[in-house]
Scaffold this active site. Sequence first.
Site, short mmCIF file in Angstrom:
data_model
loop_
_atom_site.label_atom_id
_atom_site.label_comp_id
_atom_site.label_asym_id
_atom_site.label_seq_id
_atom_site.Cartn_x
_atom_site.Cartn_y
_atom_site.Cartn_z
N GLU A 137 2.76 -2.99 2.32
CA GLU A 137 3.01 -1.85 1.43
C GLU A 137 2.42 -0.57 1.99
OE1 GLU A 137 1.64 -2.70 -2.51
OE2 GLU A 137 3.34 -4.02 -2.95
N GLU A 186 -1.63 -11.92 -0.47
CA GLU A 186 -1.89 -10.63 -1.12
C GLU A 186 -2.35 -9.59 -0.12
OE1 GLU A 186 -1.36 -9.04 -3.80
OE2 GLU A 186 -0.89 -10.57 -5.27
#
Length: 121
Positions: A70, A63
């Site tokens: 991102e 994550e």
Amino acid sequence: MKKLIRGFGFAFKGIGYAIATQLNFRVHLVAALIAGLLGYALHISGSEWIWVVFCIALVLAAELLNTAIEALTDMVSPQYNVKAGQVKDAAAGAVLITAIFALVTGLIIFLPKILILIHAA
């Protein structure tokens, strides 16, 4: 030594950023807490704890890497870009694979113990 301590500060800052901005990271933290409580309640073995902790670390690390990818992708490609979307999708896919691995591992460890409790009741 000062550099080392600063490095830990940056790492904790990154984790804090993920907690503050990423819903999926918070969801996985809650899942980790549930897995820990379930492991404690069901008295899982030492080797089972190793797998549970490994899965938690793997999913949270994935994550964090996804969050970093991102953010970097958004920085270098603020407008929509097909390739940028593919990069973000691949990173999300990596998280999905680790989460599925963690789920299957959790089922292998916890489900038999839960079934024994249900049948004993």
